[in-house]
Write an enzyme that holds these catalytic residues in place. Structure first.
Site, short mmCIF file in Angstrom:
data_model
loop_
_atom_site.label_atom_id
_atom_site.label_comp_id
_atom_site.label_asym_id
_atom_site.label_seq_id
_atom_site.Cartn_x
_atom_site.Cartn_y
_atom_site.Cartn_z
N SER A 162 0.85 -1.19 0.00
CA SER A 162 0.00 0.00 0.00
C SER A 162 0.88 1.23 0.00
CB SER A 162 -0.88 0.02 1.25
OG SER A 162 -1.39 1.33 1.42
N HIS A 207 -1.37 -1.37 -4.22
CA HIS A 207 -2.63 -1.00 -3.55
C HIS A 207 -2.64 0.51 -3.30
CE1 HIS A 207 -6.14 -1.94 -1.01
NE2 HIS A 207 -5.68 -1.04 -0.16
N ASP A 260 -4.72 3.67 -1.75
CA ASP A 260 -5.75 4.01 -0.77
C ASP A 260 -6.26 5.44 -0.97
OD1 ASP A 260 -6.04 1.66 0.92
OD2 ASP A 260 -3.95 2.02 1.51
N MET A 315 -8.82 8.24 0.30
CA MET A 315 -9.59 8.60 1.50
C MET A 315 -10.10 10.03 1.38
SD MET A 315 -7.19 7.09 4.49
CE MET A 315 -6.38 5.48 4.35
N HIS A 320 -8.50 1.27 -3.73
CA HIS A 320 -9.39 1.06 -2.59
C HIS A 320 -10.03 2.39 -2.25
CE1 HIS A 320 -9.56 -0.10 2.00
NE2 HIS A 320 -10.77 0.01 1.47
N MET A 347 -12.09 4.64 -0.08
CA MET A 347 -12.68 4.88 1.25
C MET A 347 -13.33 6.25 1.19
SD MET A 347 -9.54 3.23 3.37
CE MET A 347 -8.47 3.37 1.95
N MET A 352 -11.39 -5.92 5.69
CA MET A 352 -10.59 -4.98 6.47
C MET A 352 -10.29 -5.61 7.82
SD MET A 352 -10.17 -2.33 4.52
CE MET A 352 -9.18 -1.50 5.76
N ASP A 364 -6.71 -6.42 4.28
CA ASP A 364 -6.16 -5.07 4.35
C ASP A 364 -6.10 -4.59 5.79
OD1 ASP A 364 -5.22 -2.56 3.80
OD2 ASP A 364 -6.97 -1.92 2.62
C1 DX5 Z 1 -6.08 1.38 5.84
C2 DX5 Z 1 -5.69 1.13 4.40
C3 DX5 Z 1 -4.62 0.14 4.28
C4 DX5 Z 1 -3.33 0.52 4.96
C5 DX5 Z 1 -2.72 -0.73 5.51
O1 DX5 Z 1 -7.19 2.19 5.90
O2 DX5 Z 1 -6.80 0.71 3.66
O3 DX5 Z 1 -4.39 -0.21 2.92
O4 DX5 Z 1 -2.40 1.15 4.15
O5 DX5 Z 1 -1.61 -0.35 6.26
P1 DX5 Z 1 -0.85 -1.38 7.19
O6 DX5 Z 1 -0.39 -2.50 6.34
O7 DX5 Z 1 0.28 -0.55 7.73
O8 DX5 Z 1 -1.82 -1.82 8.25
ZN ZN Z 2 -6.47 -0.19 1.62
#
Ligand code: DX5
Ligand code: ZN
Length: 225
Positions: free
Chosen positions: A12, A37, A39, A41, A70, A72, A141, A177
């Site tokens: 990620s 990956h 993310d 947000m 992903h 969010m 998750m 994740d």
């Molecule tokens: C969290 C993200 C993850 C995050 C995971 O909201 O969706 O993808 O980057 O990070 P680690 O592997 O550090 O838990």
């Molecule tokens: Zn993620």
């Protein structure tokens, strides 16, 4: 994207240098990453903000493997086409992000991208049951979304077992994740997961100038499963 259930490591970029995504992606891919990956947000669905479709489009040329986006964010539907246009191979939306997840998954597939469905730790496996024929990936998750570096929530492993059973022989990936490292990866792979997202466990100790730790970290996760 050909389907298979071999274990794939998806670093990620939430844990990468935000000022140097292109070089970070090239470094982790050279060190053995299978997917990247990404993310997204929005500061509304989750209590953190990262970036949007234009950043995804900018990093796309640096990704040789699979761009796994992903989302969010809420709402999702008005932005699906923009992420597809940015070149996402997989677009994952949360079942908790709105009242019309069925429509959202259809809209993702209509763009030609693979459709992913993410379940927060507080959402049961049954939430995916009516949607199994509309998804290419289910993201379990194992932390509450929003931040990297959180502690793996062990009660989510049972959900992976339930989803694997529900999926049967459908071509649906199970992605994990949050908090994936060499101690937690074997638990979720044994339960049926095949895509392991890892942020802090991959990027720790390395950098674009010193990428060898990325490779060691990826190999440590792979060796654990
Ligand atoms: C969290 C993200 C993850 C995050 C995971 O909201 O969706 O993808 O980057 O990070 P680690 O592997 O550090 O838990
Ligand atoms: Zn993620």
């Amino acid at each position: 994207m050909k389907f298979d259930r071999s274990v794939k490591i998806a670093p990620s970029i939430l844990s990468a240098d935000f000022a140097d995504f292109g070089a970070e992606i090239q470094a982790v891919e050279a060190q053995g990453a299978d997917w990247i990956h990404v993310d997204v947000m929005d500061g509304h669905f989750v209590p953190n903000i990262t970036f949007g479709p234009s950043t995804c489009a900018a990093i796309r040329p640096h990704i040789k493997t699979v761009m796994d986006v992903h989302l969010m964010i809420a709402p999702v539907d008005p932005y699906i086409q923009a992420f597809a246009d940015a070149g996402a191979d997989v677009i994952t939306a949360h079942v908790e992000a709105g009242p019309h997840i069925h429509r959202t998954l259809q809209a993702i597939r209509a763009t030609g991208a693979k459709a992913g469905l993410a379940l927060n730790p507080g959402t049961p496996a049954e939430a995916a049951a009516p949607l199994l024929d509309l998804v290419d990936l289910i993201c379990v998750m194992t932390v509450n979304p929003g931040f990297g570096g959180q502690k793996f929530i062990h009660s989510c492993v049972q959900k992976v077992t339930e989803l694997r059973e529900m999926i049967g022989d459908r071509e649906v990936h199970i992605e994990i994740d949050g908090g994936v490292d060499p101690t937690t990866a074997p638990l979720v792979v044994a339960a049926g997961a095949d895509v392991l997202v890892a942020g802090s466990a991959v990027f720790k100790g390395g950098s674009v100038e010193n990428p060898a730790p990325y490779g060691e970290n990826i190999r440590a996760i792979r060796a654990s499963v």
